[in-house]
Scaffold this active site. Structure first.
Site, PDB file in Angstrom:
ATOM      1  N   ASP A 194      -1.852   6.606  -3.382  1.00 57.20           N
ATOM      2  CA  ASP A 194      -2.466   5.807  -2.330  1.00 57.20           C
ATOM      3  C   ASP A 194      -1.780   4.447  -2.230  1.00 57.20           C
ATOM      4  OD1 ASP A 194      -4.802   5.354  -0.480  1.00 57.20           O
ATOM      5  OD2 ASP A 194      -5.193   3.753  -1.921  1.00 57.20           O
TER       6      ASP A 194
ATOM      7  N   GLU B  16       2.218   7.382  -0.264  1.00 59.14           N
ATOM      8  CA  GLU B  16       1.762   6.831   1.006  1.00 59.14           C
ATOM      9  C   GLU B  16       2.545   5.528   1.172  1.00 59.14           C
ATOM     10  OE1 GLU B  16      -2.408   5.902   3.338  1.00 59.14           O
ATOM     11  OE2 GLU B  16      -2.236   5.253   1.250  1.00 59.14           O
TER      12      GLU B  16
END
Length: 766
Positions: free
Chosen positions: A430, A467
């Site tokens: 993330d 990401e």
């Protein structure tokens, strides 16, 4: 080694290992004791006890309330001594490994804190042994090696023990310190975390969380015939899934105690197989506090964090995903059972991991549970030119200092733990651009952590996916430091596919580039098309149904006045905002969803879809639904059954078509011999039609045409390969089952009239 004195504990309330235990524990009065091995009468006679600048008298001890909402000294009271005390034999212990380990001389505890001046180990034993809290202050002369504090305790139970640390140190805020020795802190290396036992149990929302360990259980039996799926990256079809939301709804048909659990997911593996996906990407499954928003009055205090992007600890599986309130030990075992079952079905397990920030929030409203109180200056990025305030590249109030050597090793050990202990197959990181920043937030071209993950031998078999952006504007799509290992969520793919399918002008060239594998981004060094993780929909943002049903977000239920969530959704409601009974609009929406799915499944690269899109799940326009433990997020199994023969059928067949046609999953970037672009109108901004043929080298060509105009386009169909004929497999304008015919429909003429907002797929067959 000599025997230590018995350790005295103050009278406290019942301490059963359940949710009521935490309510009583954190209003208990505790006495700080030291870990020297002096006679009991010397330590607890009429003499005062002095440790780390604080004085305690056995008749009038200064005590602390651990009520989580206050977390500070609030009262003095006279403790009552118990008649009996557990006795332990302690030794200085070992500095490694960090965390809790079972050694020949007992149970060893070790924790890093560079700037601490005092460390106290707090232990809570099973009630059958003792009802209360034991605190052992570590001697910096005997129990500290470098920056690691350690102690070994003989004859501690091998399980059912809770523990944490009180840590004190400099109170110089402007230097970055946030020490507060009134709080019992979680060990960063704790492998299991005990907290409330039931997900969202409002009666225990103020409970604290502590580390625990389990040296009692026998090793998990993975089975004689067990093997890892080891799916090639170019063969992956990823299904993004929330463990709880997948089976929490009553329509799952599961027993109440099994809903929303790891075991519940096992029960639904047949659905994954029917759909055709071969990898699940689990939203965060590290321990988090789902009731963190409710700890103080605020506009979000009605929310329950169901997504889990608020990590407390990087080693422990989310304990409330255990069935029947099974706690941390049950969660650990059932997580392994889930992985084993998925692997047995040929499905890989990828974890969405959050190392960019923690649950501890910001300096204005901190939720101190671990790192902040252990050594804030080491674990977090801060602005030393602005009163050492935490910097916020995560959008969540703090930013983990990932490239500090100590923090980097913590992250690496965490990743290795999930691979060796739980057999996971990969990780999606993330806001991974945070991993590319130095201690002051400056971007680093060759970040040590990112390189170490790519080069680590234990992680060498794993898929690693970034990401490649953060909330500080470090956008690294196509440029993420990769060492030819890292894949990326391709945000440009998402945006370009959305814009073309909905009919934006000037997008045809970009659409073709994305379908062909985004060579403009990834054809560098030894990178491959599969390093582009292609997606139209992910957990954050609109669902696929909402993408074709809403022009703007509808996030009022989140309590932030509609200010949260992305404004640039590139969505189109097909004529009416939200739900409608208009049959024509609903038909167009269905058609558009099929267009998106077709484009995703024929694109070179690694496709990823979101759970629920296979039946058209709606969040009613909420594009940031992280805080709703309701049908907004929960998989609706009844809706799936209602749409099994049309919407789901198309999605499943399209996935299986991809997996059975290698021309759609090439290992290397396509060149001129692999594709014929049937196009002479590239530079016409108003052109919204694209047709091309993919060549497989054996005559099994595939022809595709996408029409994003609002009118029919009559297009010439190229001649099929020798001794082959074109068969229509897909026409998204047709209703089920004619929209997808696996064996194909013969009789394709030299032209095809492609309907508005539709797409076709032809296959050359003998």
């Amino acid at each position: 080694m000599t025997a230590s004195p018995a350790v005295a504990i103050l009278q406290s309330s019942s301490t059963n290992f359940n949710s009521s235990f935490y309510t009583s524990l954190y209003s208990s009065s505790l006495l700080r004791l030291n870990s020297s091995r002096r006679p009991l009468q010397e330590v607890f006679g009429q003499k005062s006890i002095s440790k780390a600048g604080e004085r305690y008298n056995i008749r009038a001890a200064k005590v602390y309330s651990l009520r989580a909402e206050e977390q500070r000294v609030i009262q003095e009271e006279t403790p009552q001594m118990l008649d009996t005390f557990p006795s332990f034999e302690v030794s200085p212990g070992l500095a490694h490994p960090l965390g809790v380990s079972e050694v020949e001389s007992g149970i060893n505890f070790a924790i890093f804190s560079q700037h601490a001046s005092a460390v106290t180990l707090c232990i809570i034993l099973p009630k059958s042994i003792h009802d209360g809290v034991i605190e052992l202050a570590l001697d910096p002369q005997k129990n500290r090696t470098g920056n690691i504090w350690h102690i070994c305790i003989k004859e501690l139970p091998q399980g059912d023990v809770l523990y944490g640390y009180r840590i004190d140190g400099p109170r110089n805020w402007h230097e970055g310190h946030r020490f507060d020795n009134s709080i019992i802190l979680i060990d960063p290396y704790a492998k299991l975390i005990e907290g409330r036992r039931a997900f969202g149990d409002n009666s225990s929302k103020m409970c604290r969380f502590l580390g625990t360990y389990d040296f009692n259980s026998v090793p998990f039996d993975w089975g004689e015939n067990y093997k890892l799926p080891n799916i090639l990256e170019n063969d992956l079809v990823i299904y993004e899934i929330n463990v709880r939301a997948f089976t929490a709804d009553e329509t799952s048909g599961l027993d109440l105690n099994q809903r929303g659990s790891y075991l519940g997911l096992i029960e639904k593996i047949p659905h994954l197989l029917e759909l055709g996906v071969n990898a699940v990407e689990l939203l965060p499954v590290f321990e988090f506090d789902e009731l963190e928003f409710q700890r103080r009055p605020n506009p979000r205090d009605h929310m329950i964090n169901t997504w889990g992007y608020s990590t407390m600890n990087f080693f422990a599986p989310m304990s409330r995903y255990a069935s029947c309130g099974g706690g941390p030990v049950g969660a650990s075992r059932e997580f392994k059972e889930m992985v084993k079952a998925l692997h047995g079905a040929g499905i890989e397990v990828i974890l969405d991991v959050v190392y960019n920030h923690t649950n501890e929030a910001d300096d204005e409203n901190p939720y101190t549970t671990s790192f902040r109180g252990i050594d804030n200056k080491v674990y977090y990025m801060m602005d030393l030119n602005n009163n050492a305030q935490l910097v916020n590249f995560s959008g969540c109030g703090n930013t983990f200092n990932c490239n500090h050597p100590v923090v980097m090793e913590l992250i690496l050990e965490s990743l290795r733990h999930w691979v060796t202990e739980y057999h996971v197959d990969g990780f999606r990181f993330d806001l991974a651009s945070v991993l590319c920043r130095g201690a002051d937030g400056t971007p680093i071209n060759a970040p040590p952590l990112v390189k170490a993950i790519a080069k680590d031998s234990v992680l060498s078999r794993c898929k690693i996916i970034a990401e490649p952006w953060d909330c500080g504007g470090l956008y690294l799509v196509g440029k993420f430091p990769n060492w030819d290992r890292w894949a990326e969520w391709n945000g440009k793919y998402r945006d370009d596919i959305r814009r073309f399918i909905k009919g934006d002008a000037g997008m045809k060239g970009n659409f073709a580039t994305r379908i062909a594998g985004s060579a403009d981004l990834y054809r560098v060094n030894k990178r491959k098309p599969y390093h582009s993780v292609n997606f139209v929909i992910a957990h954050d943002g609109f669902t696929l149904y909402d993408l074709v049903s809403y022009n703007s977000k509808h996030n009022d239920a989140n309590g932030e006045g509609g200010n949260d969530g992305c404004n640039d959704n590139f969505s189109w409601n097909c004529g009416i905002e939200g739900e409608t009974s208009d049959a024509n609009i609903n038909a167009l929406r269905s058609q558009q969803m099929k267009n998106f799915h077709l484009a995703l499944m024929v694109s070179q690269g690694t496709p990823m879809m979101l759970m629920g899109d296979e039946y058209g799940h709606t969040r009613y326009g909420n594009n940031n639904s992280y805080g709703h433990d309701t049908a907004i997020n929960n998989f609706q199994w009844g809706q799936l059954e209602a749409r099994k023969n049309d919407h789901f059928r198309f999605f499943s067949k399209m996935i299986k078509f991809r997996l059975s046609h290698s021309v759609l999953r090439k290992e290397n970037f396509i060149d001129k011999s692999d594709v014929t672009w049937l196009e002479d109108n590239w530079f016409n901004e108003e052109s919204r039609f694209l047709a091309f043929t993919l060549h497989d080298g054996n005559g099994g060509d595939i022809y595709l045409a996408f029409n994003a105009h609002h009118f029919f386009v009559k297009t010439a169909i190229p001649s099929p390969p020798r001794n082959r004929s074109w068969y229509r497999v897909v026409d998204t304008n047709l209703k089920s089952p004619d929209d997808f015919i696996t064996e194909g429909v013969a009789g394709i003429s030299e032209t095809y009239n492609v309907a508005p907002y539709s797409a076709i797929l032809l296959e050359a067959k003998q």
